[in-house]
Structures are given as C-alpha cells and as structure tokens.
Design an enzyme around this catalytic site. Structure first.
Site, PDB file in Angstrom:
ATOM      1  N   TYR A  52       0.841  -1.202   0.000  1.00  0.00           N
ATOM      2  CA  TYR A  52       0.000   0.000   0.000  1.00  0.00           C
ATOM      3  C   TYR A  52       0.881   1.259   0.000  1.00  0.00           C
ATOM      4  CZ  TYR A  52      -2.615   3.848   2.073  1.00  0.00           C
ATOM      5  OH  TYR A  52      -3.129   5.099   2.343  1.00  0.00           O
ATOM      6  N   SER A 135      -3.201  14.444   6.995  1.00  0.00           N
ATOM      7  CA  SER A 135      -4.160  14.152   5.927  1.00  0.00           C
ATOM      8  C   SER A 135      -5.594  14.067   6.456  1.00  0.00           C
ATOM      9  CB  SER A 135      -3.786  12.812   5.282  1.00  0.00           C
ATOM     10  OG  SER A 135      -4.859  12.306   4.524  1.00  0.00           O
ATOM     11  N   GLN A 157      -4.249  18.888   5.364  1.00  0.00           N
ATOM     12  CA  GLN A 157      -4.542  18.574   3.962  1.00  0.00           C
ATOM     13  C   GLN A 157      -6.012  18.192   3.827  1.00  0.00           C
ATOM     14  OE1 GLN A 157      -4.822  14.925   2.851  1.00  0.00           O
ATOM     15  NE2 GLN A 157      -5.769  15.759   1.005  1.00  0.00           N
ATOM     16  N   TYR A 159      -9.221  16.828   1.616  1.00  0.00           N
ATOM     17  CA  TYR A 159      -9.924  16.255   0.475  1.00  0.00           C
ATOM     18  C   TYR A 159     -11.331  16.788   0.605  1.00  0.00           C
ATOM     19  CZ  TYR A 159      -6.463  12.607  -0.715  1.00  0.00           C
ATOM     20  OH  TYR A 159      -5.354  11.923  -1.145  1.00  0.00           O
ATOM     21  N   THR A 185      -5.876  19.112  -1.915  1.00  0.00           N
ATOM     22  CA  THR A 185      -5.368  18.153  -2.913  1.00  0.00           C
ATOM     23  C   THR A 185      -6.356  18.064  -4.067  1.00  0.00           C
ATOM     24  OG1 THR A 185      -4.174  16.931  -1.229  1.00  0.00           O
ATOM     25  CG2 THR A 185      -4.638  15.755  -3.275  1.00  0.00           C
ATOM     26  N   ARG A 194      -4.743   1.313  -8.000  1.00  0.00           N
ATOM     27  CA  ARG A 194      -3.663   0.740  -7.175  1.00  0.00           C
ATOM     28  C   ARG A 194      -3.766  -0.783  -7.225  1.00  0.00           C
ATOM     29  NH1 ARG A 194      -3.830   5.163  -3.192  1.00  0.00           N
ATOM     30  NH2 ARG A 194      -4.076   6.981  -4.528  1.00  0.00           N
ATOM     31  N   LYS A 275      -2.317  21.316  -3.965  1.00  0.00           N
ATOM     32  CA  LYS A 275      -1.401  20.184  -4.167  1.00  0.00           C
ATOM     33  C   LYS A 275      -1.883  19.318  -5.322  1.00  0.00           C
ATOM     34  CE  LYS A 275       0.388  16.197  -1.549  1.00  0.00           C
ATOM     35  NZ  LYS A 275      -0.304  15.016  -2.025  1.00  0.00           N
ATOM     36  N   HIS A 299       1.171  12.905  -7.044  1.00  0.00           N
ATOM     37  CA  HIS A 299       0.670  12.077  -5.950  1.00  0.00           C
ATOM     38  C   HIS A 299       1.547  10.825  -5.773  1.00  0.00           C
ATOM     39  CE1 HIS A 299      -3.153  11.952  -3.432  1.00  0.00           C
ATOM     40  NE2 HIS A 299      -2.591  10.793  -3.111  1.00  0.00           N
ATOM     41  N   ARG A 302       0.579   7.716  -7.774  1.00  0.00           N
ATOM     42  CA  ARG A 302      -0.513   6.857  -7.314  1.00  0.00           C
ATOM     43  C   ARG A 302      -1.846   7.158  -7.993  1.00  0.00           C
ATOM     44  NH1 ARG A 302       1.228   4.658  -2.312  1.00  0.00           N
ATOM     45  NH2 ARG A 302      -0.740   4.704  -1.171  1.00  0.00           N
ATOM     46  N   GLY A 332       8.742  10.724  -5.478  1.00  0.00           N
ATOM     47  CA  GLY A 332       9.895   9.888  -5.817  1.00  0.00           C
ATOM     48  C   GLY A 332      11.199  10.282  -5.141  1.00  0.00           C
ATOM     49  N   ILE A 333      11.141  11.190  -4.183  1.00  0.00           N
ATOM     50  CA  ILE A 333      12.389  11.659  -3.550  1.00  0.00           C
ATOM     51  C   ILE A 333      12.861  10.662  -2.490  1.00  0.00           C
ATOM     52  CG2 ILE A 333      13.342  13.440  -2.007  1.00  0.00           C
ATOM     53  CD1 ILE A 333      11.573  15.437  -3.598  1.00  0.00           C
ATOM     54  N   ARG A 354       6.894   8.612   1.127  1.00  0.00           N
ATOM     55  CA  ARG A 354       7.417   7.257   1.319  1.00  0.00           C
ATOM     56  C   ARG A 354       8.710   7.270   2.137  1.00  0.00           C
ATOM     57  NH1 ARG A 354       5.612   7.286  -3.883  1.00  0.00           N
ATOM     58  NH2 ARG A 354       3.939   5.834  -4.459  1.00  0.00           N
TER      59      ARG A 354
HETATM   60  C1  LIG Z   1       0.803   5.703   1.681  1.00  0.00           C
HETATM   61  C2  LIG Z   1       0.518   7.042   1.082  1.00  0.00           C
HETATM   62  C3  LIG Z   1      -0.642   7.718   1.449  1.00  0.00           C
HETATM   63  C4  LIG Z   1      -0.909   8.974   0.910  1.00  0.00           C
HETATM   64  N1  LIG Z   1      -2.026   9.656   1.326  1.00  0.00           N
HETATM   65  C5  LIG Z   1      -2.248  10.910   0.865  1.00  0.00           C
HETATM   66  C6  LIG Z   1      -3.334  11.687   1.365  1.00  0.00           C
HETATM   67  O1  LIG Z   1      -4.092  11.233   2.220  1.00  0.00           O
HETATM   68  N2  LIG Z   1      -3.497  12.931   0.872  1.00  0.00           N
HETATM   69  C7  LIG Z   1      -2.661  13.469  -0.083  1.00  0.00           C
HETATM   70  O2  LIG Z   1      -2.854  14.620  -0.498  1.00  0.00           O
HETATM   71  N3  LIG Z   1      -1.615  12.757  -0.553  1.00  0.00           N
HETATM   72  C8  LIG Z   1      -1.391  11.510  -0.099  1.00  0.00           C
HETATM   73  N4  LIG Z   1      -0.313  10.801  -0.558  1.00  0.00           N
HETATM   74  C9  LIG Z   1       0.602  11.442  -1.529  1.00  0.00           C
HETATM   75  C10 LIG Z   1       1.718  12.173  -0.792  1.00  0.00           C
HETATM   76  O3  LIG Z   1       1.219  13.250  -0.046  1.00  0.00           O
HETATM   77  C11 LIG Z   1       2.774  12.695  -1.763  1.00  0.00           C
HETATM   78  O4  LIG Z   1       2.181  13.546  -2.710  1.00  0.00           O
HETATM   79  C12 LIG Z   1       3.549  11.601  -2.513  1.00  0.00           C
HETATM   80  O5  LIG Z   1       3.484  10.361  -1.869  1.00  0.00           O
HETATM   81  C13 LIG Z   1       5.001  12.032  -2.670  1.00  0.00           C
HETATM   82  O6  LIG Z   1       5.772  11.023  -3.246  1.00  0.00           O
HETATM   83  P1  LIG Z   1       6.776  10.112  -2.376  1.00  0.00           P
HETATM   84  O7  LIG Z   1       5.928   9.212  -1.552  1.00  0.00           O
HETATM   85  O8  LIG Z   1       7.520   9.347  -3.421  1.00  0.00           O
HETATM   86  O9  LIG Z   1       7.632  11.027  -1.548  1.00  0.00           O
HETATM   87  C14 LIG Z   1      -0.034   9.542  -0.035  1.00  0.00           C
HETATM   88  C15 LIG Z   1       1.129   8.846  -0.383  1.00  0.00           C
HETATM   89  C16 LIG Z   1       1.415   7.619   0.155  1.00  0.00           C
HETATM   90  C17 LIG Z   1       2.680   6.906  -0.233  1.00  0.00           C
END
Ligand SMILES: Cc1cc2nc3c(=O)[nH]c(=O)nc-3n(C[C@H](O)[C@H](O)[C@H](O)COP(=O)(O)O)c2cc1C
Length: 403
Positions: A52, A135, A157, A159, A185, A194, A275, A299, A302, A332-333, A354
């Site tokens: 996940y 979030s 954040q 939604y 967002t 996913r 965002k 995102h 995702r 991706g950082i 991540r």
């Molecule tokens: C497990 C997970 C849950 C996430 N949940 C949210 C969320 O609830 N709201 C949101 O705006 N972005 C969410 N994101 C996106 C992150 O805020 C972010 O934009 C993105 O993961 C950045 O990339 P990185 O994970 O490679 O650093 C989620 C990302 C992951 C990996």
C-alpha cells in the site's frame, strides 16, 4: 615472503566487538540510505501494508518510476574553491523558518505502517523544525496530533468531500487547533488504479482472514503492535469501512471545481496551498484565485498512470507563477541530492511521503528520525560538494538534465 605469528597486542587494537543492542534505534542505525530503510520495512511489515505504501498506480507503476528516473538524469554543476566549512540548509516556507527545504507530505492510514503513526512523524518534524501535513485520511485526529506533539509547524490537507458541510467543519477544526496552512489536494477526484491493493485485498481495518492469520506468524511484531494499541481508524472521518479505494470513491467528490477553491479561500484566511498542480496554466489559474503556493505533484505516481514527472514540469510552473507564489514539489524523492536539485530548479521546498513512511515501518519514531537525518545529511553534503553554503546559492545554473 617471511611470515610471522600474529601478535595479540596488535590484534587487540583491531578488534571492535560491539555490545549487541536491541530495539528500533539499533535496527535502523546501520541504514546508509532511505533505500536501506525500505528493505528493513519490507521485512517487518505484512505485504499488503508495505505494498500500500510502496506501490503506485497501474500495471507498471509508470508515473512513480519516471519521477525517480527524472532525478537520476539530473547533473549538479559544482563550483570550486568555495569555503564550505559552514553549510546552512535552512530556508523559509510559507513565510516561516524551516530547518530544511523539506516538509512531510500528508499520508492516509499512517498508523497501519507503525502505530506511532502521525504522532511520530509530527515529533520528528518538530525536532527538525520542518512542516508536517496531516491528511484528511489520517489515523490521528486534528486535535489529537496537536495535543501529542505541541506547538509546531503544521498544515492540514483537505480532500473535499461530497458533503461540503463536513469539509467546511474539518477546515474550522483545523483553524481552531492552530494549523497554519490548508493544503487542498486536487489530483484525487477519483481513486487511482492501485493494483497491488486490489491483489492483496487491502481493506480498512485489515480483515482477519486465513491469509492474515498466516501472516501473523511471519510478522509477529507488527501484529502485536497493532493488536495491543488503539484500534486503527480514520480519525477524522465518520464512515470508514471498506477498501481504501472504496472510501476514496465514496467520500471524494469528482465534481470538485474552481468554485470550491473560491469557497475555501472565503473560509480560510491563512496560507492556502494547492497540491497536485502539474501545468503552468493550472498554476496560474489557482494563484489568480488566491492560492499562496502550489505543490507540483503527481501524488507519488498513485493517481494518473501516465502523468508527467514533477521535476520536468517544475521549471515551466516556476516561470509562470514563481514571482507571486511559492512552488513546491514532491514525488519519488529518496535522497537529499534530489531535494537540492529541485530547489536549484526553483522549488521553495520538497515534500516526501514514502521516505518517512519506510522509516516508520522500519523503526517507528526512530526510523522516521533516521530517514530525516539521512535526507538532511544528503542535502548538506550535496550543497558542500557543489560549493553552496546557503539555499540562496542554489540556482538554475547549477543544474541540468541529461537527455
Ligand atoms: C501511503 C501514502 C498515502 C498517501 N495519502 C495521501 C493523502 O491522504 N493525501 C494526499 O494529499 N496525498 C497523499 N499521498 C501522496 C503524498 O502526499 C505525496 O504527494 C507523494 O506520496 C510524494 O511522493 P513520495 O511518496 O515518493 O515522496 C499519499 C502517499 C502515500 C505513499
């Protein structure tokens, strides 16, 4: 060659027997990179949970892979013979001092990765003096996070739900609890594909099937942690059953539009950040309507499978709105050098998700701390090797992309 017998007096100086240490800190201590923390995380967490977090949209997770590849194509151009005995990686984000050009991105369902969840993330952010975004899909409540972590740089954040009244109520709660910025967002009008979650049957809360029972035998520490702490819940939602994708579909509103941005601007007077903006046109439109900052983000790969990479979209967006809004980037950082590259290309700061979540899965708060320390070391080392002593030394002349 003439040999001799080894002498104890010489051997003694070479032997460095460490006292075996246990616990999360010891587990993450030897990680030399965020990638190492990812491997520890993979061993320690059930597959559905790791997937996940680690996964992205589509059969090949194209958007995430491309986002990471874009960072690999970066060349940073160093200046020589600069005194770098003191490197200062601090900056300002949304008008406030930040210890690093970094913020923790909002993540849903965070306590499933480690039950310390958002509180651990918030504590580490506070220690480093960087912002942390909670979030809407968080597993710690708006007020609970403030209570546990205390005064800190904190964003909420949003939604926007189908029920605008419920969304407005969340904004009011964030305001009352002292959150400084609101992040809207805009890339999640419907859920991304996913596939790992579909294959793993990932639900909230995790269902106790035969497969999960078998998993308990392999990941006893995770299950013990989960079953002996507060039950996992989406702390800010009312209806929280089903798969994450079911929830997103039920709650999120595909009709979200610019009118909603106007509505939010009307009820939130602090910094408003949008965002998920990926084009110069989109950035201009949201800034014209009152956004103070945009986050260039797909995102984390995702959502839209064939989304462009944030890094390649960044210069156009900075060119379009950089003089009247802050531009941040995520996706991706995994290394401090990635952050330096984005900042040199005009980003005010980067966000990571991540990177800290691998830390959380590998070792709770100690793991989040380790992930952040590794990113910070990466930032300052990269700056020093480039001959930069402050963030303002990082300019577009210091970065180019290989074809
Ligand atoms: C497990 C997970 C849950 C996430 N949940 C949210 C969320 O609830 N709201 C949101 O705006 N972005 C969410 N994101 C996106 C992150 O805020 C972010 O934009 C993105 O993961 C950045 O990339 P990185 O994970 O490679 O650093 C989620 C990302 C992951 C990996």
């Amino acid at each position: 060659m003439k040999r001799r017998r080894p002498r104890w007096s010489e051997l003694r100086d070479l032997i460095q027997l460490e006292r075996p240490s246990l616990g999360a800190e010891a587990r993450v201590a030897r990680a030399a990179s965020v990638g190492d923390l990812r491997l520890i995380a993979k061993r320690r967490t059930p597959r559905a949970v790791f997937d996940y977090t680690d996964g992205a949209a589509g059969p090949d997770e194209t958007a995430l892979i491309r986002a990471r590849e874009a960072f690999r194509r970066v060349e940073l151009i160093p200046e020589v013979l600069k005194d770098v005995s003191a490197v200062d990686p601090s900056t300002t984000i949304l008008g406030r001092r930040s210890g690093l050009p970094l913020a923790f991105a909002p993540t849903g369902f965070t306590r499933v990765m480690g039950t310390e969840g958002e509180i651990a993330v918030g504590k580490v952010a506070k220690r480093w003096g960087i912002p942390h975004a909670l979030s809407t899909m968080g597993t710690t409540s708006i007020e609970g996070l403030v209570e546990a972590v205390g005064e800190a740089d904190r964003w909420f954040q949003l939604y926007v739900w189908r029920d605008r009244g419920a969304s407005g109520a969340l904004v009011e709660r964030a305001k009352a609890a002292g959150y400084q910025a609101l992040l809207l967002t805009v890339d999640t009008n419907v859920s991304g594909a996913r596939l790992r979650d579909v294959r793993n049957g990932f639900t909230t809360p995790p269902a106790l099937t035969l497969r999960t029972l078998a998993d308990m035998a392999v990941h006893p520490a995770w299950w013990f942690d989960m079953l002996t702490t507060e039950p996992l819940r989406f702390a800010n939602l009312v209806d929280e059953r089903g798969s994450v994708s079911d929830m997103v579909t039920r709650i999120l509103d595909p009709a979200l539009s610019f009118a909603d941005l106007d509505w939010l601007r009307g009820i939130w007077d602090g910094p408003l950040v949008v965002k998920g903006v990926m084009t110069a046109k989109g950035a201009k439109e949201v800034v014209d309507r009152g956004a103070d900052a945009v986050i260039v983000s797909n995102h984390g790969g995702r959502q839209l499978i064939h989304a462009p990479t944030p890094l390649e979209q960044l210069p156009g967006i900075v060119g379009a709105v950089g003089d009247r809004a802050e531009v941040m980037l995520d996706g991706g950082i995994l290394d401090g050098g990635d952050i330096v590259a984005a900042v040199a290309m005009g980003a005010k700061a980067c966000l990571v998700a991540r990177a800290y979540l691998y830390g959380l899965m590998a070792g709770g708060e100690a793991g989040v701390q380790k992930a952040t320390d590794l990113l910070a070391v990466g930032i300052t080392r990269t700056m020093a090797l480039m001959g930069a002593t402050s963030i303002s030394d990082l300019t577009p002349e210091h970065v180019r992309m290989r074809a």
